[in-house]
Scaffold this motif. Structure first.
Motif, short mmCIF file in Angstrom:
data_model
loop_
_atom_site.label_atom_id
_atom_site.label_comp_id
_atom_site.label_asym_id
_atom_site.label_seq_id
_atom_site.Cartn_x
_atom_site.Cartn_y
_atom_site.Cartn_z
N VAL A 1 -6.37 -2.75 -1.23
CA VAL A 1 -5.24 -1.91 -1.67
C VAL A 1 -5.67 -1.01 -2.82
CG1 VAL A 1 -2.94 -1.94 -2.74
CG2 VAL A 1 -3.48 -3.56 -0.91
N SER A 2 -6.49 -1.53 -3.71
CA SER A 2 -6.99 -0.73 -4.83
C SER A 2 -7.75 0.50 -4.35
CB SER A 2 -7.90 -1.61 -5.71
OG SER A 2 -8.54 -0.83 -6.70
N LEU A 3 -8.65 0.29 -3.41
CA LEU A 3 -9.44 1.41 -2.88
C LEU A 3 -8.58 2.39 -2.10
CD1 LEU A 3 -12.59 -0.61 -1.73
CD2 LEU A 3 -12.49 1.08 -3.59
N GLU A 4 -7.64 1.87 -1.32
CA GLU A 4 -6.75 2.75 -0.55
C GLU A 4 -5.87 3.59 -1.46
OE1 GLU A 4 -6.52 3.37 2.67
OE2 GLU A 4 -8.15 2.02 3.20
N THR A 5 -5.55 3.06 -2.65
CA THR A 5 -4.70 3.79 -3.59
C THR A 5 -5.48 4.88 -4.31
OG1 THR A 5 -3.38 1.79 -3.95
CG2 THR A 5 -3.15 3.56 -5.56
N GLY A 6 -6.65 4.54 -4.82
CA GLY A 6 -7.41 5.49 -5.63
C GLY A 6 -8.12 6.57 -4.84
N GLY B 1 0.82 -1.21 0.00
CA GLY B 1 0.00 0.00 0.00
C GLY B 1 0.85 1.26 0.00
N PHE B 2 1.96 1.23 0.73
CA PHE B 2 2.88 2.36 0.78
C PHE B 2 3.46 2.64 -0.61
CE2 PHE B 2 7.35 3.66 1.01
CZ PHE B 2 7.24 4.88 1.66
N LEU B 3 3.86 1.58 -1.33
CA LEU B 3 4.39 1.75 -2.68
C LEU B 3 3.34 2.34 -3.61
CD1 LEU B 3 6.43 -1.54 -3.24
CD2 LEU B 3 7.32 0.74 -2.72
N CYS B 4 2.10 1.91 -3.43
CA CYS B 4 1.01 2.44 -4.26
C CYS B 4 0.76 3.91 -3.94
CB CYS B 4 -0.27 1.64 -4.05
SG CYS B 4 -0.20 -0.06 -4.63
N GLN B 5 0.66 4.20 -2.65
CA GLN B 5 0.27 5.54 -2.19
C GLN B 5 1.31 6.60 -2.52
OE1 GLN B 5 -2.96 6.00 -0.31
NE2 GLN B 5 -2.41 7.83 -1.45
N PHE B 6 2.57 6.32 -2.22
CA PHE B 6 3.62 7.33 -2.39
C PHE B 6 4.60 6.99 -3.52
CE2 PHE B 6 2.38 7.59 2.15
CZ PHE B 6 1.88 8.89 2.13
N GLY B 7 4.27 5.95 -4.28
CA GLY B 7 5.07 5.60 -5.45
C GLY B 7 4.26 5.75 -6.72
N ILE B 8 3.19 4.99 -6.84
CA ILE B 8 2.36 5.01 -8.04
C ILE B 8 1.63 6.33 -8.23
CG2 ILE B 8 0.24 4.06 -9.04
CD1 ILE B 8 1.14 1.32 -8.21
N MET B 9 0.97 6.83 -7.17
CA MET B 9 0.12 8.01 -7.31
C MET B 9 0.90 9.28 -7.69
SD MET B 9 -2.92 6.98 -7.19
CE MET B 9 -4.01 8.37 -6.83
N MET C 1 -2.39 16.46 -5.19
CA MET C 1 -3.40 15.42 -5.01
C MET C 1 -2.76 14.03 -5.01
SD MET C 1 -6.47 14.49 -4.53
CE MET C 1 -7.44 15.98 -4.83
N GLY C 2 -1.80 13.83 -5.90
CA GLY C 2 -1.14 12.53 -5.99
C GLY C 2 -0.30 12.20 -4.77
N CYS C 3 0.17 13.21 -4.06
CA CYS C 3 1.03 13.00 -2.89
C CYS C 3 0.26 12.91 -1.58
CB CYS C 3 2.06 14.13 -2.79
SG CYS C 3 3.22 14.19 -4.17
N CYS C 4 -1.05 13.16 -1.61
CA CYS C 4 -1.86 13.11 -0.39
C CYS C 4 -2.03 11.67 0.09
CB CYS C 4 -3.24 13.73 -0.64
SG CYS C 4 -3.24 15.53 -0.63
N PRO C 5 -2.24 11.47 1.38
CA PRO C 5 -2.50 10.12 1.90
C PRO C 5 -3.91 9.66 1.56
CG PRO C 5 -2.68 11.72 3.67
CD PRO C 5 -2.20 12.48 2.46
N GLY C 6 -4.23 8.42 1.89
CA GLY C 6 -5.55 7.88 1.62
C GLY C 6 -6.61 8.51 2.49
N GLY C 7 -7.84 8.54 1.99
CA GLY C 7 -8.95 9.12 2.74
C GLY C 7 -9.72 8.08 3.52
N SER C 8 -10.51 8.55 4.49
CA SER C 8 -11.29 7.63 5.34
C SER C 8 -12.42 6.95 4.58
CB SER C 8 -11.86 8.40 6.54
OG SER C 8 -10.82 8.96 7.31
N ALA C 9 -12.85 7.55 3.47
CA ALA C 9 -13.95 6.96 2.70
C ALA C 9 -13.58 5.57 2.19
CB ALA C 9 -14.32 7.87 1.53
N SER C 10 -12.29 5.32 2.00
CA SER C 10 -11.86 4.02 1.49
C SER C 10 -12.21 2.90 2.47
CB SER C 10 -10.34 4.02 1.24
OG SER C 10 -9.64 4.31 2.44
#
Length: 365
Positions: free
Chosen positions: A273-278, A86-94, A118-127
């Motif tokens: 992980v998909s939801l946490e990334t998007g 998830g970390f790689l997705c959040q701060f790597g892919i995005m 926007m791409g560097c922000c952390p995941g939101g609670s809605a996920s």
């Protein structure tokens, strides 16, 4: 200071009388487009609604915590492979996706910066709420959201420093560490209480979870509607930002799922992980944008966080709808197979075996 763009056409007589063609309280004037100070009533209303929505979100996260088992949650902390993916997705892919989209569509430098924020922000609670509805791993979802919010304190400045060099000085971007801290507290405390309730009173936790999951789904829609009404930006912005706002969350969901699958995670964790990334923390992005840029710059990109928020919600609902349809068909198919097998077993069993309770003698074989 929050501002909004007011465009008004004046006739020739008005233009002759007033060379500025703008109201007296306008702070920025460019032809017939004026930026006015935000109305105090709207500002007060925005603060009140934000407070109410924050409290409701905390209650929803409390209910989500009622579905988290401490042992499983601690297991993800001790063996953080899922969190690392998830970390790689959040701060790597995005951030990389934001950078590539900005280059491909050749947007203005200031617009590229807001896409990168926007791409560097952390995941939101809605996920966490959507993850529950798609039968995701709630323990992983909560641990990922908590970790990404905590790590954002250091990873956001690093990612912005790396990717915004060609457009602006990263020092010009103000990171609201207090807002990140508040988001972290608003997540950790309610979830911790929910975990305690789940451990102490499991039956009550199930009831709270059902109520909270429905309330959470309603809350997501309410936040989107309220944001659309109160957002003080110009909706007349570059079509390129609309296109990026559509592609970006879809790319986040898809690439997050793909990387999780490549990493060998199970299907329900891949969905998580998909939801946490998007799903990004769009409120945090809006705060950073307001603190960092002038009214003239806000005029060009202030509504992008809301555009992203709308499309990340739409795609999340599509994922949820698709998953529910898949589950119903799977259950139906499984039921049909079981019925067929029962009929075949009934036909293949001799009549005297039915009388003997299913026992078949050697003579009948």
């Amino acid at each position: 200071m929050q501002t909004y763009l007011l465009s008004q056409q004046f006739n020739a007589r008005s233009l002759a009388e007033n060379s500025t063609a703008c109201p007296a309280n306008a702070t920025i004037c460019n032809g017939t487009s004026c930026v006015l100070s935000e109305d105090n009533f709207n500002e007060t209303l925005s603060v009140v609604l934000s407070t109410v929505l924050t409290i409701l979100l905390a209650l929803v996260m409390f209910s989500m915590g009622c579905n988290v088992e401490f042992k499983k949650f601690w297991g993800h902390i001790k063996r953080p492979w899922g969190i690392f993916v998830g970390f790689l997705c959040q701060f790597g892919i995005m951030p990389l996706t934001a950078f590539l989209l900005s280059l491909v569509f050749n947007v203005l430098p200031i617009q590229a910066v807001v896409v990168l924020i926007m791409g560097c922000c952390p995941g939101g609670s809605a996920s966490n709420i959507i993850a529950y509805w798609v039968d995701g791993d709630m323990d992983l979802s909560v641990s990922m959201t908590t970790s990404s919010t905590l790590l954002a304190m250091g990873m956001m400045p690093l990612c912005l420093f790396i990717y915004t060099k060609m457009w602006t000085d990263s020092d010009a971007i103000v990171l609201p560490y207090n807002s990140i801290g508040i988001s972290l507290v608003a997540l950790v405390i309610p979830v911790s209480i929910g975990m305690y309730v789940n451990n102490r009173w499991p039956s009550k936790a199930k009831v709270i979870l059902k109520i909270g999951s429905i309330a959470g789904a309603i809350l997501i829609v309410v936040i989107a509607v309220v944001g659309g009404i109160l957002y003080k930006g110009s909706w007349v912005i570059s079509p390129k930002l609309w296109i990026i706002g559509t592609i970006f969350p879809a790319a986040g969901y898809s690439l997050g799922f793909l990387l999780a699958r490549i990493a060998g995670l199970s299907w329900h964790r891949c969905r998580t992980v998909s939801l946490e990334t998007g799903m990004q923390n769009t409120q945090l992005c809006s705060t950073i944008v307001q603190l960092s840029f002038t009214p003239e710059q806000l005029e060009l990109m202030f509504t992008f966080p809301l555009i992203y928020s709308i499309f990340q919600l739409l795609f999340a609902l599509l994922i949820l709808g698709g998953y529910r349809v898949y589950i119903k068909r799977r259950v139906r198919t499984k039921a049909d197979v079981e019925k067929t097998e029962e009929k075949e077993d009934t036909k293949s069993t001799p009549s005297h075996a039915k009388i003997n309770g299913g026992f078949v003698s050697n003579e009948a074989i």
